[in-house]
Design a protein around this motif. Structure first.
Motif, PDB file in Angstrom:
ATOM      1  N   GLY A  74       0.814  -1.207   0.000  1.00  0.00           N
ATOM      2  CA  GLY A  74       0.000   0.000   0.000  1.00  0.00           C
ATOM      3  C   GLY A  74       0.846   1.254   0.000  1.00  0.00           C
ATOM      4  N   VAL A  75       1.963   1.223   0.713  1.00  0.00           N
ATOM      5  CA  VAL A  75       2.890   2.360   0.728  1.00  0.00           C
ATOM      6  C   VAL A  75       3.452   2.584  -0.669  1.00  0.00           C
ATOM      7  CG1 VAL A  75       5.117   3.194   1.608  1.00  0.00           C
ATOM      8  CG2 VAL A  75       3.484   2.105   3.156  1.00  0.00           C
ATOM      9  N   LEU A  90      11.635   2.079  -2.673  1.00  0.00           N
ATOM     10  CA  LEU A  90      12.047   1.680  -1.329  1.00  0.00           C
ATOM     11  C   LEU A  90      11.023   0.744  -0.698  1.00  0.00           C
ATOM     12  CD1 LEU A  90      13.386   5.045   0.183  1.00  0.00           C
ATOM     13  CD2 LEU A  90      14.723   3.001  -0.369  1.00  0.00           C
ATOM     14  N   ALA A  91       9.738   1.093  -0.825  1.00  0.00           N
ATOM     15  CA  ALA A  91       8.686   0.255  -0.237  1.00  0.00           C
ATOM     16  C   ALA A  91       8.666  -1.121  -0.878  1.00  0.00           C
ATOM     17  CB  ALA A  91       7.329   0.941  -0.382  1.00  0.00           C
ATOM     18  N   HIS A 118      10.422   3.722   4.763  1.00  0.00           N
ATOM     19  CA  HIS A 118       9.573   4.671   4.048  1.00  0.00           C
ATOM     20  C   HIS A 118       8.135   4.377   4.401  1.00  0.00           C
ATOM     21  CE1 HIS A 118       8.181   7.470   1.045  1.00  0.00           C
ATOM     22  NE2 HIS A 118       7.456   6.537   0.460  1.00  0.00           N
ATOM     23  N   ASP A 119       7.377   5.438   4.672  1.00  0.00           N
ATOM     24  CA  ASP A 119       5.978   5.253   5.045  1.00  0.00           C
ATOM     25  C   ASP A 119       5.151   6.405   4.498  1.00  0.00           C
ATOM     26  OD1 ASP A 119       3.756   4.076   6.204  1.00  0.00           O
ATOM     27  OD2 ASP A 119       4.028   5.080   8.121  1.00  0.00           O
ATOM     28  N   THR A 120       3.971   6.101   4.043  1.00  0.00           N
ATOM     29  CA  THR A 120       3.028   7.118   3.592  1.00  0.00           C
ATOM     30  C   THR A 120       1.642   6.487   3.582  1.00  0.00           C
ATOM     31  OG1 THR A 120       2.577   8.795   1.898  1.00  0.00           O
ATOM     32  CG2 THR A 120       3.233   6.610   1.114  1.00  0.00           C
ATOM     33  N   PHE A 158      -8.288  -0.363   0.394  1.00  0.00           N
ATOM     34  CA  PHE A 158      -8.490  -0.837  -0.975  1.00  0.00           C
ATOM     35  C   PHE A 158      -7.277  -0.614  -1.862  1.00  0.00           C
ATOM     36  CE2 PHE A 158     -12.714   0.180   0.702  1.00  0.00           C
ATOM     37  CZ  PHE A 158     -13.362  -1.029   0.497  1.00  0.00           C
ATOM     38  N   THR A 159      -6.368   0.285  -1.472  1.00  0.00           N
ATOM     39  CA  THR A 159      -5.186   0.531  -2.302  1.00  0.00           C
ATOM     40  C   THR A 159      -4.031  -0.408  -1.974  1.00  0.00           C
ATOM     41  OG1 THR A 159      -4.471   2.278  -0.770  1.00  0.00           O
ATOM     42  CG2 THR A 159      -5.719   2.956  -2.719  1.00  0.00           C
ATOM     43  N   ASN A 160      -4.202  -1.235  -0.932  1.00  0.00           N
ATOM     44  CA  ASN A 160      -3.175  -2.227  -0.618  1.00  0.00           C
ATOM     45  C   ASN A 160      -3.497  -3.515  -1.364  1.00  0.00           C
ATOM     46  OD1 ASN A 160      -1.407  -4.140   0.492  1.00  0.00           O
ATOM     47  ND2 ASN A 160      -1.446  -3.164   2.499  1.00  0.00           N
TER      48      ASN A 160
END
Length: 238
Positions: A74-75, A90-91, A118-120, A158-160
């Motif tokens: 998802g990130v 990176l993710a 990395h996170d978002t 839903f985006t993961n």
């Protein structure tokens, strides 16, 4: 759908904004805050202490690593939506490495090999797209948020890609939420002093948690504002 739902985030009456806080739903928010506070006092807090007492910190931290690894696809998607190719790379790299040599993510092999974290999330994606944060709201169970972040919270499900990889495949479908719950309990125990001081020691726990959340989130979305270290601590963060 997310853009349509978040349209309300830019339509709030400026008169509702006080000291940088837009809280036109304060009465409803306070009612939800009382529910959340009671839930924490009677369930979450004692369960987190029991969780910490039963499982060694090493095992609890491995569950945290596993849960974080599940969020990496998802990130990567959100990084792409933000036009951040480095972040997406990176993710993706962290997910592949931790899933393979990191034994499904229970070992943070990527960090051992000096691959940056990395996170978002989709709330940040909306911010990058120019959507305003909207009004402050407190969500049942999940705590402080904004209209923009609430839309992002739902959309992240839903985006993961792993959401669709595990759906209707019992018992695998229960793995991500179980890992996330374990991660939340571990985090709740680790920063119990901070959370308890906000919820139980402050004169107005609602105003205090609102202030801490908004300052932390704005600092985070601003990229740290040039400071070396984030001075705020979100008591509801993972």
């Amino acid at each position: 759908m997310a853009l349509a739902l978040s349209a309300c985030a830019t339509s709030q009456d400026p008169a509702t904004r006080t000291d940088g806080i837009n809280d036109p739903y304060e009465s409803q928010n306070r009612a939800i805050h009382r529910f959340n506070k009671g839930l924490d006092k009677n369930l979450v807090r004692p369960v987190s202490k029991g969780y910490a007492a039963v499982l060694p910190v090493e095992i609890r931290d491995r569950v945290n690593d596993f849960s974080e690894n599940l969020s990496m696809p998802g990130v990567a998607v959100n990084s792409l939506l933000q036009g951040d190719l480095r972040g997406a790379g990176l993710a993706t790299t962290r997910f592949l490495m931790n899933t393979t040599i990191g034994l499904a993510g229970f070992i943070d092999a990527a960090s051992e090999l000096n691959i940056p974290e990395h996170d978002t999330d989709f709330g940040e994606t909306l911010a990058v797209w120019g959507v305003g944060e909207g009004a402050y709201i407190e969500l049942p169970i999940f705590g402080p948020s904004t209209q923009r972040d609430a839309v992002g919270f739902v959309t992240d499900f839903f985006t993961n890609p792993l959401t669709f990889a595990t759906i209707d495949t019992s018992p695998e479908q229960y793995i991500p939420p179980t890992a996330r719950a374990g991660s939340w309990l571990n985090t709740r125990d680790k920063i119990s002093g901070t959370i308890d001081s906000i919820l139980y020691d402050s004169a107005d726990s609602y105003a205090q948690s609102r202030s801490v959340y908004l300052q932390n989130r704005r600092f985070e979305l601003d990229g740290g504002g040039g400071a070396e270290e984030d001075p705020y601590l979100d008591p509801y963060a993972e």
